[in-house]
Structures are given as structure tokens and as C-alpha cells.
Design a protein around this motif. Structure first.
Motif, PDB file in Angstrom:
ATOM      1  N   GLU A  72      62.586  48.782  48.105  1.00  0.00           N
ATOM      2  CA  GLU A  72      61.213  48.272  48.048  1.00  0.00           C
ATOM      3  C   GLU A  72      60.582  48.250  49.442  1.00  0.00           C
ATOM      4  OE1 GLU A  72      58.719  44.187  47.082  1.00  0.00           O
ATOM      5  OE2 GLU A  72      60.708  44.409  46.183  1.00  0.00           O
ATOM      6  N   THR A  73      61.344  47.834  50.422  1.00  0.00           N
ATOM      7  CA  THR A  73      60.828  47.776  51.788  1.00  0.00           C
ATOM      8  C   THR A  73      60.421  49.163  52.270  1.00  0.00           C
ATOM      9  OG1 THR A  73      62.183  45.830  52.260  1.00  0.00           O
ATOM     10  CG2 THR A  73      61.368  47.068  54.160  1.00  0.00           C
ATOM     11  N   GLY A  74      61.212  50.166  51.921  1.00  0.00           N
ATOM     12  CA  GLY A  74      60.853  51.542  52.279  1.00  0.00           C
ATOM     13  C   GLY A  74      59.506  51.944  51.699  1.00  0.00           C
ATOM     14  N   TYR A  75      59.251  51.511  50.476  1.00  0.00           N
ATOM     15  CA  TYR A  75      57.966  51.779  49.828  1.00  0.00           C
ATOM     16  C   TYR A  75      56.819  51.147  50.631  1.00  0.00           C
ATOM     17  CZ  TYR A  75      54.038  51.329  46.652  1.00  0.00           C
ATOM     18  OH  TYR A  75      52.777  51.354  46.108  1.00  0.00           O
ATOM     19  N   TRP A  76      56.974  49.867  50.995  1.00  0.00           N
ATOM     20  CA  TRP A  76      55.916  49.174  51.734  1.00  0.00           C
ATOM     21  C   TRP A  76      55.696  49.811  53.102  1.00  0.00           C
ATOM     22  CZ3 TRP A  76      53.126  47.106  48.421  1.00  0.00           C
ATOM     23  CH2 TRP A  76      53.616  46.310  47.376  1.00  0.00           C
ATOM     24  N   LEU A  77      56.771  50.246  53.745  1.00  0.00           N
ATOM     25  CA  LEU A  77      56.624  50.908  55.045  1.00  0.00           C
ATOM     26  C   LEU A  77      55.808  52.196  54.905  1.00  0.00           C
ATOM     27  CD1 LEU A  77      60.201  50.415  56.529  1.00  0.00           C
ATOM     28  CD2 LEU A  77      58.061  49.422  57.397  1.00  0.00           C
ATOM     29  N   GLU A  78      56.127  52.974  53.874  1.00  0.00           N
ATOM     30  CA  GLU A  78      55.368  54.211  53.658  1.00  0.00           C
ATOM     31  C   GLU A  78      53.901  53.906  53.367  1.00  0.00           C
ATOM     32  OE1 GLU A  78      55.210  58.234  50.905  1.00  0.00           O
ATOM     33  OE2 GLU A  78      57.008  56.979  50.814  1.00  0.00           O
ATOM     34  N   LEU A  79      53.645  52.893  52.576  1.00  0.00           N
ATOM     35  CA  LEU A  79      52.267  52.514  52.264  1.00  0.00           C
ATOM     36  C   LEU A  79      51.520  52.072  53.526  1.00  0.00           C
ATOM     37  CD1 LEU A  79      50.166  52.165  50.025  1.00  0.00           C
ATOM     38  CD2 LEU A  79      51.033  49.839  49.690  1.00  0.00           C
ATOM     39  N   HIS A  81      52.129  53.039  56.531  1.00  0.00           N
ATOM     40  CA  HIS A  81      51.879  54.244  57.330  1.00  0.00           C
ATOM     41  C   HIS A  81      50.714  55.052  56.750  1.00  0.00           C
ATOM     42  CE1 HIS A  81      52.399  57.818  59.648  1.00  0.00           C
ATOM     43  NE2 HIS A  81      52.727  58.520  58.579  1.00  0.00           N
ATOM     44  N   ARG A  82      50.718  55.237  55.445  1.00  0.00           N
ATOM     45  CA  ARG A  82      49.663  56.039  54.807  1.00  0.00           C
ATOM     46  C   ARG A  82      48.291  55.386  54.898  1.00  0.00           C
ATOM     47  NH1 ARG A  82      51.542  59.274  49.504  1.00  0.00           N
ATOM     48  NH2 ARG A  82      53.439  60.195  50.340  1.00  0.00           N
ATOM     49  N   VAL A  88      52.886  56.706  63.240  1.00  0.00           N
ATOM     50  CA  VAL A  88      54.034  57.513  62.830  1.00  0.00           C
ATOM     51  C   VAL A  88      55.306  57.108  63.570  1.00  0.00           C
ATOM     52  CG1 VAL A  88      53.618  59.445  64.430  1.00  0.00           C
ATOM     53  CG2 VAL A  88      54.782  59.843  62.248  1.00  0.00           C
ATOM     54  N   GLN A  89      55.182  56.740  64.835  1.00  0.00           N
ATOM     55  CA  GLN A  89      56.365  56.347  65.613  1.00  0.00           C
ATOM     56  C   GLN A  89      56.970  55.049  65.070  1.00  0.00           C
ATOM     57  OE1 GLN A  89      55.685  55.741  69.800  1.00  0.00           O
ATOM     58  NE2 GLN A  89      57.844  55.383  70.217  1.00  0.00           N
ATOM     59  N   GLN A  90      56.147  54.057  64.837  1.00  0.00           N
ATOM     60  CA  GLN A  90      56.635  52.789  64.300  1.00  0.00           C
ATOM     61  C   GLN A  90      57.196  52.983  62.888  1.00  0.00           C
ATOM     62  OE1 GLN A  90      53.735  49.619  64.013  1.00  0.00           O
ATOM     63  NE2 GLN A  90      55.317  48.059  64.103  1.00  0.00           N
TER      64      GLN A  90
END
Length: 119
Positions: A72-79, A81-82, A88-90
Motif C-alpha cells: 500500500e505504501t508503494g502505491y501512495w509513493l507512486e501517487l 510522485h505522479r 523523482v529522486q525522493q
């Protein structure tokens, strides 16, 4: 040794997530900040709780919950970023740490499950 590395990395990641939440809230983004704050810190909390599991099945259950929270955290990180809340670095740094946690959790779950199956 692997378990202590997993606990160490999850604590470091939780600190990163808390700092990210502070940043997001200072930029008046609270919806995603609250979501990623919960899921991102829950990873380490479940790993820590697994240390005191009431048996192998409880141990595996805690690690599987941590794995779901990492996903789930990966999903929020991608969101984030988008939607340009993080660059992109963070995103890459946090996403790589999150992916490493997922890999370690999958491995730990498999090892624990195979020790049950071999009894």
C-alpha cells in the motif's frame, strides 16, 4: 541477523515516512499524508510486533500484514510522485527502500512457512 536488518530498515523507513508526512502537511496535503503515514509506519510496527508472536503462524501473519502495508505504501509513493508532491529522486529513494522491505518480508515469510511445512 536478517530479522534485525529487517527491523533496522523498517525503522529507518518509518522515520523517512514521518518526515515525508511533515513535509506534505506543511504543503497542506493531509489526505495522502494521513494514508501514507499509517501504512508506512505500520510496516515497522508489525515487524516489531512479530518478534513477540505467539507462535510461527502468528509470526507469519504479522509479517504478511507488514507486506500488505508495504505494498500500500508503494502505491501512495507512486501517487505522490505522479501528482508532483515528491520529485523523482525522493520517489526513487523511498520506493527502493519500500521495495527492499517487500523483498525481505517475502523471504522471511517463505522461510518461516517452510519451517512449519518441514515439521
Amino acid at each position: 541477523m536478517a530479522e534485525s536488518k529487517l527491523r533496522e530498515l523498517s525503522m529507518e523507513f518509518s522515520v523517512d515516512i514521518i518526515n515525508l508526512v511533515k513535509f506534505l502537511k506543511s504543503n497542506h496535503e493531509s489526505v495522502i499524508a494521513n494514508q501514507i503515514g499509517r501504512s508506512g509506519t505500520s510496516i515497522g510496527a508489525n515487524i516489531h510486533e512479530a518478534q513477540y508472536a505467539q507462535g510461527k503462524k502468528d509470526f507469519i501473519s504479522k509479517l504478511e500484514i507488514a507486506l500488505k502495508e508495504a505494498s500500500e505504501t508503494g502505491y501512495w509513493l507512486e501517487l505522490l510522485h505522479r501528482t508532483n508532491y515528491i520529485d523523482v529522486q525522493q520517489y526513487k529513494i523511498l520506493s527502493d527502500k519500500c521495495a527492499t522491505l517487500r523483498v525481505m518480508l517475502v523471504s522471511s515469510c517463505r522461510t518461516a512457512k517452510s519451517s512449519i511445512d518441514n515439521k
